[in-house]
Design a protein around this motif. Structure first.
Motif, PDB file in Angstrom:
ATOM      1  N   THR A 172       4.345   2.378  -5.601  1.00 11.30           N
ATOM      2  CA  THR A 172       4.002   2.238  -7.018  1.00 11.30           C
ATOM      3  C   THR A 172       5.082   1.453  -7.739  1.00 11.30           C
ATOM      4  OG1 THR A 172       2.748   4.312  -7.074  1.00 11.30           O
ATOM      5  CG2 THR A 172       3.543   3.449  -9.178  1.00 11.30           C
ATOM      6  N   ARG A 229      -2.419   2.662 -13.973  1.00 13.13           N
ATOM      7  CA  ARG A 229      -2.327   3.654 -15.039  1.00 13.13           C
ATOM      8  C   ARG A 229      -1.415   3.162 -16.152  1.00 13.13           C
ATOM      9  NH1 ARG A 229       0.264   8.690 -12.977  1.00 13.13           N
ATOM     10  NH2 ARG A 229      -0.272   9.434 -15.062  1.00 13.13           N
ATOM     11  N   ASN A 232       0.195   0.274  -6.178  1.00 15.33           N
ATOM     12  CA  ASN A 232      -0.242   0.868  -7.438  1.00 15.33           C
ATOM     13  C   ASN A 232       0.614   0.324  -8.576  1.00 15.33           C
ATOM     14  OD1 ASN A 232      -2.049   2.689  -6.066  1.00 15.33           O
ATOM     15  ND2 ASN A 232      -0.243   3.890  -5.502  1.00 15.33           N
ATOM     16  N   HIS A 273       1.591  -7.802  -9.356  1.00 20.03           N
ATOM     17  CA  HIS A 273       0.366  -7.626  -8.565  1.00 20.03           C
ATOM     18  C   HIS A 273       0.131  -8.819  -7.642  1.00 20.03           C
ATOM     19  CE1 HIS A 273      -3.571  -6.217  -7.491  1.00 20.03           C
ATOM     20  NE2 HIS A 273      -4.174  -7.240  -8.059  1.00 20.03           N
ATOM     21  N   LYS A 320       0.828  -1.206   0.000  1.00 22.89           N
ATOM     22  CA  LYS A 320       0.000   0.000   0.000  1.00 22.89           C
ATOM     23  C   LYS A 320       0.863   1.258   0.000  1.00 22.89           C
ATOM     24  CE  LYS A 320      -3.661   2.316   2.615  1.00 22.89           C
ATOM     25  NZ  LYS A 320      -4.519   2.263   3.830  1.00 22.89           N
ATOM     26  N   PRO A 378      -5.813  -3.577  -8.134  1.00 20.75           N
ATOM     27  CA  PRO A 378      -4.831  -2.613  -7.626  1.00 20.75           C
ATOM     28  C   PRO A 378      -5.508  -1.282  -7.331  1.00 20.75           C
ATOM     29  CG  PRO A 378      -4.549  -2.933  -9.989  1.00 20.75           C
ATOM     30  CD  PRO A 378      -5.542  -3.960  -9.537  1.00 20.75           C
ATOM     31  N   PRO A 379      -5.057  -0.562  -6.306  1.00 21.72           N
ATOM     32  CA  PRO A 379      -5.664   0.737  -5.996  1.00 21.72           C
ATOM     33  C   PRO A 379      -5.659   1.685  -7.193  1.00 21.72           C
ATOM     34  CG  PRO A 379      -4.147   0.072  -4.263  1.00 21.72           C
ATOM     35  CD  PRO A 379      -3.971  -0.909  -5.381  1.00 21.72           C
ATOM     36  N   SER A 380      -4.599   1.589  -7.993  1.00 19.17           N
ATOM     37  CA  SER A 380      -4.478   2.410  -9.192  1.00 19.17           C
ATOM     38  C   SER A 380      -3.711   1.618 -10.231  1.00 19.17           C
ATOM     39  CB  SER A 380      -3.740   3.718  -8.880  1.00 19.17           C
ATOM     40  OG  SER A 380      -3.399   4.416 -10.074  1.00 19.17           O
TER      41      SER A 380
END
Length: 479
Positions: A105, A137, A177, A170, A102, A133-135
């Motif tokens: 990234t 991109r 992230n 992951h 947490k 995943p929380p984010s």
């Protein structure tokens, strides 16, 4: 490292994704060009140097994820699901303490990327009970990636690489992230993908977008015209060290051998690759996992499937031998960095790789899910140091959370922990990375390096027990 032409293997970078494709052609080349104004001095000399992915993707796609028993029955090799990988590294105890990555990234750098990766990760997560995943991109800072072409073997290979990288980073750090950095490929100016990778990574670093960078690609050192050509490409790693961002690179899948400029023949003497040989980078080697009848992990060994007939038939479609082993050796470009002074008896006066190792064996592949065009859709086993590298990126992200910040260059801490015989370092003392292959009409052997107690050029300092290693690394590298 580069994987030369394979039969029945759909291609990747420093990992192997077996896809039942006959004569897929040369391994995907991570190639690209930059505008003339953005090419650094010396980069024009790289017109013939290629960075290749190392994913071995085995073409046995099916509608559901194969279990270990499924693979052993059908192919006489093992394959594993995420829960088994987590068990192998004692990760459930880490998660139970509230550490999932947490706030950290993970930056994954791949040419082209995969057009279906977000949806594929969602299915992967749902199947195995992992949180999203929380984010997540995706950026293209070095230029727009051209439309995906399922008839382009490079794009198909890199899509497989991207899938493995994302899904298994992951797996280890489900709370971290993810930032996928895609680079475009254009060979019109003859300069292959490294300059674009440098540009993309410098963008990430200048904008403080990540904590650990995972790279599953490399090129044999001898394919560079000289050391100055490599020095011209080191800007991102120098910046990462300054900004305390960790950089990881796969050590390759051809054992002590590696591929020449023609991408089809191997060097007949021990070689290694860059960037994993860079002193500012952590080189990731390969191990083979083992479990007892109760499903508990036992002592890992050096990954070397070269002489395993069943694994060769599974991955390469023939009885072998084929070079299927973790890379490792001594750099011709870099002298021994200070943090390897304690292992001078092994490395001599050269930079030695790998630094540490994780699961990579094809007899012990991991289940990946993908639906991109040009390869069978569904679940396929994948292996290679392109598996090991994102796995270790997840480990670093866990340590980042414990430390409360990124750790930067972790190599000094790895060698200190090994010297102290810290419980988080699991020494690998069995196996080697000697490989054999047919070339020039006869069988050739490149004699590599054997695992010994402590550091060696087959497994580095060994592998990890994350329950202890994560806090150890956070404390030692974080201060």
């Amino acid at each position: 490292m580069q994987v030369p032409r394979r039969i029945a293997v759909a291609v990747g970078a420093c990992g192997l994704t077996a896809a039942a494709v006959a004569a897929v052609g040369p391994a995907p080349v991570l190639a690209g060009s930059v505008s003339a104004g953005s090419v650094s001095p010396g980069l024009s000399a790289l017109a013939t140097v290629t960075a290749s992915p190392g994913v071995i993707r085995i073409g046995h796609a099916q509608s559901g994820p194969p279990t270990t028993a499924d693979c052993e029955k059908a192919y006489k090799v093992a394959c594993y699901e995420p829960g088994q990988i987590q068990q192998a590294y004692h990760l459930p105890a880490v998660y139970a303490s509230g550490v999932t990555g947490k706030g950290a990234t993970i930056v994954i750098v791949d040419s082209y990327g995969s057009p279906t990766i977000k949806g594929d990760l969602s299915v992967f997560d749902h199947t195995f009970g992992l949180p999203a995943p929380p984010s997540f991109r995706i950026i293209q800072p070095a230029g727009k990636v051209p439309p995906y072409n399922p008839n382009n073997s490079d794009m198909v290979g890199w899509a497989g690489e991207t899938t493995l990288d994302v899904e298994y980073a992951h797996t280890v750090a489900p709370g971290a992230n993810l930032l996928l950095v895609e680079t475009p490929v254009s060979e019109t100016e003859g300069v292959h993908g490294f300059p674009q990778i440098v540009e993309a990574e410098q963008y990430v670093l200048n904008h403080h977008l990540g904590d650990v960078i995972s790279q599953s690609f490399s090129a044999t050192e001898q394919t560079f015209p000289n050391k100055s050509a490599v020095q011209a490409l080191r800007g991102a790693y120098q910046l990462a060290a300054k900004d305390k961002v960790t950089v990881l690179t796969a050590a390759g899948d051809s054992g002590a051998a590696d591929v020449g400029l023609d991408e089809s023949t191997y060097y007949l003497f021990p070689v290694t690759s860059w960037p994993d040989s860079d002193p500012l980078v952590t080189g990731i080697g390969g191990t083979q996992l083992h479990f007892n009848s109760a499903g508990q992990p036992t002592a890992p060994t050096v990954w070397n499937d070269t002489y395993n007939k069943a694994t060769n038939e599974f991955a390469d479609g023939n009885a072998g031998p084929n070079p299927l082993a973790g890379g490792g050796g001594k750099s011709v470009f870099f002298t021994r960095p200070w943090y390897q002074n304690g292992v001078q008896n092994i490395v001599g006066d050269r930079r030695g790789v790998p630094d540490i190792s994780m699961s990579a064996a094809c007899n012990g592949s991991v289940d990946t899910y993908s639906t991109y065009g040009g390869a069978p859709a569904g679940w396929t086993p994948s292996c290679g140091t392109s598996e090991a590298t994102p796995l270790f990126a997840g480990i670093v992200a866990l340590a980042d959370q414990v430390a409360g910040h990124s750790l930067g260059l972790i190599n000094p801490a790895l060698y200190q922990l090994s010297a102290r015989r810290a419980p988080g370092i699991v020494d690998v003392t069995s196996g080697n990375n000697t490989v054999s292959f047919k070339q020039g009409g006869r069988e050739r052997t490149v004699h590599g390096f054997t695992a010994v107690p402590g550091y060696d050029l087959a497994s580095g300092v060994g592998t990890v027990n994350a329950e202890y290693f994560v806090p150890e690394l956070a404390f030692l590298a974080g201060h």
